[in-house]
Design a protein around this motif. Sequence first.
Motif, PDB file in Angstrom:
ATOM      1  N   ALA A  61     -51.998 -16.194 -24.452  1.00  0.00           N
ATOM      2  CA  ALA A  61     -52.700 -16.640 -23.404  1.00  0.00           C
ATOM      3  C   ALA A  61     -53.628 -16.013 -22.128  1.00  0.00           C
ATOM      4  CB  ALA A  61     -51.114 -16.529 -22.971  1.00  0.00           C
ATOM      5  N   ALA A  62     -53.598 -14.892 -22.639  1.00  0.00           N
ATOM      6  CA  ALA A  62     -54.483 -13.691 -21.463  1.00  0.00           C
ATOM      7  C   ALA A  62     -56.206 -14.091 -21.794  1.00  0.00           C
ATOM      8  CB  ALA A  62     -54.042 -12.399 -21.257  1.00  0.00           C
ATOM      9  N   ASP A  63     -55.996 -14.130 -23.057  1.00  0.00           N
ATOM     10  CA  ASP A  63     -57.276 -14.711 -23.699  1.00  0.00           C
ATOM     11  C   ASP A  63     -57.806 -15.664 -23.115  1.00  0.00           C
ATOM     12  OD1 ASP A  63     -56.922 -12.265 -24.916  1.00  0.00           O
ATOM     13  OD2 ASP A  63     -56.936 -13.046 -27.173  1.00  0.00           O
ATOM     14  N   ALA A  64     -57.492 -17.015 -22.933  1.00  0.00           N
ATOM     15  CA  ALA A  64     -56.899 -17.922 -22.716  1.00  0.00           C
ATOM     16  C   ALA A  64     -57.300 -17.749 -21.491  1.00  0.00           C
ATOM     17  CB  ALA A  64     -56.267 -19.349 -22.890  1.00  0.00           C
ATOM     18  N   GLY A  65     -57.021 -17.304 -20.291  1.00  0.00           N
ATOM     19  CA  GLY A  65     -56.983 -17.554 -18.958  1.00  0.00           C
ATOM     20  C   GLY A  65     -55.834 -19.040 -18.674  1.00  0.00           C
ATOM     21  N   ASP A  66     -54.642 -18.585 -19.458  1.00  0.00           N
ATOM     22  CA  ASP A  66     -54.208 -19.324 -19.325  1.00  0.00           C
ATOM     23  C   ASP A  66     -52.836 -18.490 -18.035  1.00  0.00           C
ATOM     24  OD1 ASP A  66     -50.941 -20.328 -18.860  1.00  0.00           O
ATOM     25  OD2 ASP A  66     -50.412 -20.699 -21.733  1.00  0.00           O
ATOM     26  N   ASP A  67     -52.691 -18.920 -17.165  1.00  0.00           N
ATOM     27  CA  ASP A  67     -52.369 -17.751 -16.190  1.00  0.00           C
ATOM     28  C   ASP A  67     -50.712 -17.826 -15.659  1.00  0.00           C
ATOM     29  OD1 ASP A  67     -54.370 -16.253 -15.714  1.00  0.00           O
ATOM     30  OD2 ASP A  67     -55.491 -17.237 -13.858  1.00  0.00           O
ATOM     31  N   ALA A  68     -50.133 -19.224 -15.896  1.00  0.00           N
ATOM     32  CA  ALA A  68     -49.841 -19.709 -15.815  1.00  0.00           C
ATOM     33  C   ALA A  68     -47.831 -18.990 -17.051  1.00  0.00           C
ATOM     34  CB  ALA A  68     -48.480 -21.030 -16.563  1.00  0.00           C
ATOM     35  N   TYR A  69     -48.393 -18.598 -17.670  1.00  0.00           N
ATOM     36  CA  TYR A  69     -47.815 -18.084 -18.938  1.00  0.00           C
ATOM     37  C   TYR A  69     -47.540 -16.877 -18.370  1.00  0.00           C
ATOM     38  CZ  TYR A  69     -45.078 -17.354 -23.724  1.00  0.00           C
ATOM     39  OH  TYR A  69     -44.044 -16.624 -24.247  1.00  0.00           O
ATOM     40  N   LEU A  70     -48.121 -15.567 -18.124  1.00  0.00           N
ATOM     41  CA  LEU A  70     -48.866 -14.598 -17.307  1.00  0.00           C
ATOM     42  C   LEU A  70     -47.517 -14.674 -16.449  1.00  0.00           C
ATOM     43  CD1 LEU A  70     -52.758 -13.830 -17.741  1.00  0.00           C
ATOM     44  CD2 LEU A  70     -50.763 -13.066 -19.275  1.00  0.00           C
ATOM     45  N   ASP A  71     -47.812 -15.462 -15.682  1.00  0.00           N
ATOM     46  CA  ASP A  71     -46.891 -15.455 -13.860  1.00  0.00           C
ATOM     47  C   ASP A  71     -45.613 -15.609 -15.022  1.00  0.00           C
ATOM     48  OD1 ASP A  71     -46.503 -15.635 -11.010  1.00  0.00           O
ATOM     49  OD2 ASP A  71     -45.844 -17.418 -11.814  1.00  0.00           O
ATOM     50  N   ALA A  72     -44.672 -16.381 -16.021  1.00  0.00           N
ATOM     51  CA  ALA A  72     -43.898 -16.375 -15.974  1.00  0.00           C
ATOM     52  C   ALA A  72     -43.041 -15.258 -17.086  1.00  0.00           C
ATOM     53  CB  ALA A  72     -43.328 -17.681 -17.484  1.00  0.00           C
ATOM     54  N   THR A  73     -44.251 -14.317 -17.960  1.00  0.00           N
ATOM     55  CA  THR A  73     -44.153 -13.373 -18.173  1.00  0.00           C
ATOM     56  C   THR A  73     -43.488 -12.690 -17.185  1.00  0.00           C
ATOM     57  OG1 THR A  73     -45.370 -13.861 -20.188  1.00  0.00           O
ATOM     58  CG2 THR A  73     -44.636 -11.546 -20.100  1.00  0.00           C
TER      59      THR A  73
ATOM     60  N   VAL B  30     -52.313  -6.908 -14.216  1.00  0.00           N
ATOM     61  CA  VAL B  30     -52.418  -5.272 -14.953  1.00  0.00           C
ATOM     62  C   VAL B  30     -52.194  -6.323 -15.937  1.00  0.00           C
ATOM     63  CG1 VAL B  30     -51.506  -3.179 -15.411  1.00  0.00           C
ATOM     64  CG2 VAL B  30     -52.285  -3.757 -13.091  1.00  0.00           C
ATOM     65  N   LEU B  31     -50.708  -6.979 -16.245  1.00  0.00           N
ATOM     66  CA  LEU B  31     -50.686  -6.818 -18.047  1.00  0.00           C
ATOM     67  C   LEU B  31     -51.907  -7.873 -18.465  1.00  0.00           C
ATOM     68  CD1 LEU B  31     -48.387  -7.859 -19.617  1.00  0.00           C
ATOM     69  CD2 LEU B  31     -48.435 -10.270 -18.193  1.00  0.00           C
ATOM     70  N   LYS B  32     -52.930  -8.393 -17.197  1.00  0.00           N
ATOM     71  CA  LYS B  32     -53.580  -9.286 -17.759  1.00  0.00           C
ATOM     72  C   LYS B  32     -54.881  -8.414 -17.908  1.00  0.00           C
ATOM     73  CE  LYS B  32     -57.385 -13.458 -17.646  1.00  0.00           C
ATOM     74  NZ  LYS B  32     -57.118 -14.326 -15.989  1.00  0.00           N
ATOM     75  N   ALA B  33     -54.885  -7.265 -17.744  1.00  0.00           N
ATOM     76  CA  ALA B  33     -56.393  -6.204 -18.293  1.00  0.00           C
ATOM     77  C   ALA B  33     -55.734  -5.746 -19.704  1.00  0.00           C
ATOM     78  CB  ALA B  33     -55.994  -5.536 -17.157  1.00  0.00           C
ATOM     79  N   VAL B  34     -54.551  -5.694 -19.459  1.00  0.00           N
ATOM     80  CA  VAL B  34     -54.219  -4.823 -20.581  1.00  0.00           C
ATOM     81  C   VAL B  34     -54.292  -5.510 -21.781  1.00  0.00           C
ATOM     82  CG1 VAL B  34     -52.261  -3.262 -20.991  1.00  0.00           C
ATOM     83  CG2 VAL B  34     -52.627  -2.874 -18.925  1.00  0.00           C
ATOM     84  N   VAL B  35     -53.006  -6.397 -21.962  1.00  0.00           N
ATOM     85  CA  VAL B  35     -53.748  -7.313 -22.960  1.00  0.00           C
ATOM     86  C   VAL B  35     -54.077  -7.532 -23.852  1.00  0.00           C
ATOM     87  CG1 VAL B  35     -50.518  -7.466 -22.773  1.00  0.00           C
ATOM     88  CG2 VAL B  35     -52.079  -8.919 -21.988  1.00  0.00           C
ATOM     89  N   THR B  36     -55.240  -8.081 -23.169  1.00  0.00           N
ATOM     90  CA  THR B  36     -56.596  -8.757 -23.300  1.00  0.00           C
ATOM     91  C   THR B  36     -57.320  -7.617 -24.578  1.00  0.00           C
ATOM     92  OG1 THR B  36     -57.474  -8.358 -21.540  1.00  0.00           O
ATOM     93  CG2 THR B  36     -57.437 -10.117 -21.960  1.00  0.00           C
ATOM     94  N   ARG B  37     -56.929  -5.790 -24.128  1.00  0.00           N
ATOM     95  CA  ARG B  37     -57.559  -5.362 -24.371  1.00  0.00           C
ATOM     96  C   ARG B  37     -57.672  -4.679 -25.195  1.00  0.00           C
ATOM     97  NH1 ARG B  37     -59.362  -5.993 -19.032  1.00  0.00           N
ATOM     98  NH2 ARG B  37     -61.660  -5.412 -18.176  1.00  0.00           N
ATOM     99  N   VAL B  38     -56.180  -4.240 -25.087  1.00  0.00           N
ATOM    100  CA  VAL B  38     -55.343  -3.445 -26.580  1.00  0.00           C
ATOM    101  C   VAL B  38     -54.187  -3.832 -27.288  1.00  0.00           C
ATOM    102  CG1 VAL B  38     -56.132  -1.338 -25.158  1.00  0.00           C
ATOM    103  CG2 VAL B  38     -54.064  -2.055 -24.021  1.00  0.00           C
ATOM    104  N   ASP B  39     -53.440  -4.233 -27.685  1.00  0.00           N
ATOM    105  CA  ASP B  39     -51.859  -4.194 -28.648  1.00  0.00           C
ATOM    106  C   ASP B  39     -51.537  -2.448 -28.173  1.00  0.00           C
ATOM    107  OD1 ASP B  39     -52.352  -5.954 -30.142  1.00  0.00           O
ATOM    108  OD2 ASP B  39     -53.460  -5.422 -31.616  1.00  0.00           O
ATOM    109  N   LEU B  40     -49.910  -2.995 -28.358  1.00  0.00           N
ATOM    110  CA  LEU B  40     -49.221  -1.697 -27.909  1.00  0.00           C
ATOM    111  C   LEU B  40     -47.881  -2.183 -29.159  1.00  0.00           C
ATOM    112  CD1 LEU B  40     -48.407  -3.327 -24.476  1.00  0.00           C
ATOM    113  CD2 LEU B  40     -49.879  -1.192 -24.630  1.00  0.00           C
ATOM    114  N   SER B  41     -47.455  -0.487 -29.490  1.00  0.00           N
ATOM    115  CA  SER B  41     -46.082  -0.516 -30.170  1.00  0.00           C
ATOM    116  C   SER B  41     -45.530   0.779 -29.472  1.00  0.00           C
ATOM    117  CB  SER B  41     -46.746  -0.670 -31.277  1.00  0.00           C
ATOM    118  OG  SER B  41     -48.124   0.650 -31.854  1.00  0.00           O
TER     119      SER B  41
END
Length: 270
Positions: A126-138, A231-242
């Motif tokens: 969603a972040a890669d595609a610029g789907d802000d609605a999904y980020l907002d919902a997250t 911040v969510l967008k900036a992080v998840v577009t750049r890195v994986d998290l575990s």
Amino acid sequence: MSPTKFGLASSVLCCKNSCGPTVFIGWFFPRLQKFGPWRRYEQVKTRTDQLIFAEIAERRAVSDLANRRDVLSKLIVAAPEQSDRELRDHLITLLLAGHETTASTLAWTFHDLARRPELLGKVQRAADAGDDAYLDATVKESMRLRPVIANAARRLAKPVRVAGYDLPAGVTVFPSIILVHQTPSLYPAPDEFRPERFLGANPPPATWIPFGGGVRRCLGAALAMAEAQAVLKAVVTRVDLSPGGAQERPKTRNITSVPSRGARLVVTRR
Ligand code: HEM
């Protein structure tokens, strides 16, 4: 404010061994301020105020105030007549009501996404595609599941009947944010992290209340949502998290509910 000073100021939030809500008892019983955690709290507060007042004095003296972009300069330019004490209060409010809450919300969001690789993948796409609605919902779903403030107190101005109980004027009530968010009739399978709940529809105002509710609610709600999403967008577009450790329990730090061990993560470049 320099990072070192900022670090010290934020330690007001958590002066060693006195992070729990018990420190607030010292506000109501000033004699306690001579002892233990209440004494340490007062010491850190005094030191923090010294640093902030010094910063304010320095900033008032600069010649290019109007061109500066930091929040203290902007506060001074907006109302030069306000006292140092008022400026100090604005900065502390920003630090504690603003940054602490938003940072804790983000810490929970990353903690929970790191434990749900499928969902993290969805948020990344969603972040890669610029789907802000999904980020907002997250972000909204994270705030539902992990409200960083568990309840907002009110003193009743007039008698009221709640769920069959008659409550007189003057009584203090604590509507529980977390219980409302966990109500299965409002949120089926309330323990699951499902951003889809908030897609295409805003929740009715009394059912999603991480910012409080009614005529008096959080002043920074719109800013917090925008910041958290960015911040969510900036992080998840750049890195994986575990996960960097076991699932964490909530811990109350003053009034905010934070991951007990700091939400450690393993971060790898995508
Ligand atoms: C995720 C982030 C945040 C959460 C969960 C949050 C939550 C809350 C809650 C529950 C209240 C109490 C509302 C009530 O009494 O019903 C509140 C009040 C307040 N918040 Fe926030 N907040 C957040 C971010 C911010 C930010 C970014 C700012 C400022 C930049 C801010 C400034 C304030 C102020 C000034 C109040 C007091 C409002 C009043 O009593 O009139 N908050 N917040």
